[in-house]
Design an enzyme around this catalytic site. Structure first.
Site, PDB file in Angstrom:
ATOM      1  N   HIS A 225       0.999  -1.187   0.032  1.00 21.75           N
ATOM      2  CA  HIS A 225      -0.069   0.074   0.130  1.00 21.75           C
ATOM      3  C   HIS A 225       0.774   1.199  -0.059  1.00 21.75           C
ATOM      4  CE1 HIS A 225      -3.438   2.577   1.921  1.00 21.75           C
ATOM      5  NE2 HIS A 225      -3.953   2.066   0.913  1.00 21.75           N
ATOM      6  N   LYS A 227       3.297   4.469  -1.275  1.00 17.46           N
ATOM      7  CA  LYS A 227       3.521   5.407  -2.329  1.00 17.46           C
ATOM      8  C   LYS A 227       4.416   6.111  -2.185  1.00 17.46           C
ATOM      9  CE  LYS A 227      -1.552   5.188  -1.599  1.00 17.46           C
ATOM     10  NZ  LYS A 227      -1.797   4.362  -0.447  1.00 17.46           N
ATOM     11  N   ASP A 232      16.940  10.498  -8.240  1.00 13.12           N
ATOM     12  CA  ASP A 232      18.403  10.684  -8.086  1.00 13.12           C
ATOM     13  C   ASP A 232      18.738  10.566  -6.427  1.00 13.12           C
ATOM     14  OD1 ASP A 232      18.571  11.617 -10.585  1.00 13.12           O
ATOM     15  OD2 ASP A 232      18.696  13.648 -10.215  1.00 13.12           O
ATOM     16  N   HIS A 414      -8.837  11.331   1.222  1.00 11.11           N
ATOM     17  CA  HIS A 414      -8.065  10.275   1.287  1.00 11.11           C
ATOM     18  C   HIS A 414      -6.680  10.558   2.142  1.00 11.11           C
ATOM     19  CE1 HIS A 414      -5.663   6.888  -0.829  1.00 11.11           C
ATOM     20  NE2 HIS A 414      -6.708   6.345  -0.209  1.00 11.11           N
ATOM     21  N   LYS A 416      -4.072  10.921   5.088  1.00 13.90           N
ATOM     22  CA  LYS A 416      -3.766  10.179   6.200  1.00 13.90           C
ATOM     23  C   LYS A 416      -3.032  10.932   7.011  1.00 13.90           C
ATOM     24  CE  LYS A 416      -4.179   7.093   2.694  1.00 13.90           C
ATOM     25  NZ  LYS A 416      -5.289   6.275   2.871  1.00 13.90           N
ATOM     26  N   ASP A 421      -0.733  17.768  19.469  1.00 14.40           N
ATOM     27  CA  ASP A 421      -0.247  19.216  19.934  1.00 14.40           C
ATOM     28  C   ASP A 421       0.132  20.173  18.917  1.00 14.40           C
ATOM     29  OD1 ASP A 421      -1.270  18.332  22.404  1.00 14.40           O
ATOM     30  OD2 ASP A 421       0.751  17.529  23.086  1.00 14.40           O
TER      31      ASP A 421
END
Length: 496
Positions: A225, A227, A232, A414, A416, A421
């Site tokens: 899952h 991404k 470089d 979508h 996350k 604080d």
């Protein structure tokens, strides 16, 4: 001679009962999460035949012996990499992190071997156009390598432009590799793009491939899952964004366009992100493992020389946290729980899928009860009916404890993110559900920086401006049968 009647029906019943009981014993022995164990026991007792088949296929995070061996080899590399090249050049900042966050950093570092580093710089990208524009600019400027690992690659709209830009990079001599999840990107693998990319000299690999024979030896619903885009070895991207154009992606699902966020990173943390990418590539087969080990052996020889001058990009302290079912530690789950308990004033969480277990639910409700301002920002509509009902089953307990629930109405949120604080941010690919915590391969960034945390808080406030709060009074006035439906689905929540 009398014909002997073999009671096949009785024999099959005994065998089936024995198989069901064997699965029950295995659930009690193997499942460490009480909620997951109860969910499987309910399935096995209510639907014995289906339950046995389902548990054999999906009950335990089996990666296969060969893959597990390769994973162990790369996990060993993680530790050696961090110990040899990061610790010795004074990049570790564990002792400089605010005292109440040091323990959280240690939880992740002990499990992964990757500690927090200083001298990083980060740019928050909060719209799809910002994300794609930045990625395109960096790929076009690439001189050495371009590495992409995504759960979903959907070659439509601007993603076609991005893939063509990767091809152009490969044609001018840049080493390019693409790793996509076999299930999440099934449309990509069934398209003509794979051959087109390979024809340009780009390596294309399917992560965690599935098939009838593989199901006998490995669990088929474990997914990569993550991404990640790395250019470089100096620029890294991660966050919630899959390679999709929201104008085209899942337009028939009725949830609106997906709303995502990414972080563009430079500095020593990019080396850790690169190690995560190559580890994922290496565990897919023995040839990949040999090639990656050879490449990294060469690469690590030049790291000490390049770090002092070229990897000091800013003053952000951050930590890369890869999590996977083969690590043997529940690293991201423990990090999240620890962070929630560290809060003294405010917690804001954005997640598309919210299906907590009892410890996470207790951490959130206890925080609210001790006076912490706790806000959950969830999409008003999600693309999973089961998750929608299971999530709602937890609303009464959360609202009663004082947790605020805001439903985002500007599309499928979508992103996350979690801010604690004003000084801690957890950012990446992890949803607040058991699948992300225990089954998926995920990547998160823990950011120990007030400025970046402030930027994420500002973004969360933007989401709140497009949201409506759930009222406990109005929620309790709903038809009673809704509660029955939601609580019934909730029994399966540890498996969602």
């Amino acid at each position: 001679m009398n014909n002997i009647q073999i009671p096949w029906g009785q024999i099959l019943l005994y065998l089936h009962t024995a198989a069901a009981l064997a699965c029950v014993v295995r659930v009690l022995y193997k499942q460490r999460n009480t909620g997951t164990a109860f969910a499987w026991l309910i399935i096995l007792f209510m639907f014995p035949l289906f339950g046995v088949i389902a548990y054999l296929m999906l009950g335990e995070p089996r990666l296969g012996l060969a893959r597990a061996k390769r994973a162990a080899e790369m996990n060993r590399f993680y530790g050696e990499f961090a110990e040899r090249y990061l610790a010795d050049i004074d990049l570790d900042v564990t002792n400089e992190i605010r005292p109440r966050y040091r323990g959280i950093a240690k939880v992740a570092a002990d499990a992964t071997g990757l500690g927090a580093t200083r001298n990083n710089a980060m740019t928050l990208l909060s719209t799809t156009d910002e994300i794609v524009d930045a990625m395109l600019a960096d790929i076009r400027a690439a001189e050495q390598s371009c590495l992409l690992a995504f759960y979903i690659i959907d070659p439509q709209g601007r993603i076609e432009t991005l893939l063509n830009t990767v091809i152009e990079a490969a044609e001018r001599g840049v080493d390019c590799a693409v790793l996509a999840d076999a299930v999440g990107s099934h449309g990509f693998f069934n398209s003509g793009w794979v051959e087109k990319l390979r024809a340009a000299g780009i390596e294309v690999h399917a992560a965690l491939p599935v098939g009838p024979m593989r199901t006998l030896f490995t669990r088929s619903d474990l997914r990569n899952h993550r991404k990640i885009l790395i250019v470089d070895k100096k620029i890294g991207y991660t966050g919630s964004y899959n390679l999709v154009d929201p104008r085209f992606f899942k337009q028939s699902s009725g949830v609106g366009e997906w709303v995502d966020v990414m972080m563009r990173c430079t500095g020593p943390m990019v080396l850790e992100m690169t190690a995560v990418f190559y580890a994922d590539l290496a565990v897919e087969n023995d040839d990949n493992l040999a090639n990656v080990q050879q490449y990294l052996g060469t690469y690590t020889e030049i790291i000490p020389a390049m770090l002092p001058d070229k990897m000091r990009a800013g003053n952000v302290a951050a930590q890369v946290i890869p999590s996977a079912p083969d690590q043997g530690e529940r690293v991201i789950y423990e990090t999240i729980i620890s962070a929630i308990y560290s809060a003294t004033r405010k917690i804001v969480i954005t997640t598309p899928y919210f299906v907590p277990d009892d410890p996470l639910l207790m951490a959130l409700t206890t925080a609210a009860k001790r006076g912490v301002d706790v806000t959950l920002i969830l999409p008003a509509k999600v693309d999973s009916l089961m998750v929608r009902y299971a999530s709602r089953a937890y609303y009464p307990m959360l609202l009663k404890a004082g947790v605020k629930i805001a439903l985002f109405e500007g599309g499928l949120l979508h992103a996350k993110t979690m801010t604690i604080d004003e000084g801690y941010t957890l950012f990446g690919t992890v949803n607040m559900d058991m699948r992300s915590f225990f089954l998926n391969l995920e990547i998160s960034l823990a950011v120990y920086d007030k400025t970046i945390t402030g930027q994420v808080i500002d973004l969360q406030q933007q989401y709140l401006s497009s949201s409506r709060y759930v009222s406990i009074k109005r929620w309790q006035q709903r038809a009673r049968w809704w509660g029955l439906v939601e609580n019934t689905v909730r029994l399966m929540s540890p498996l969602l």
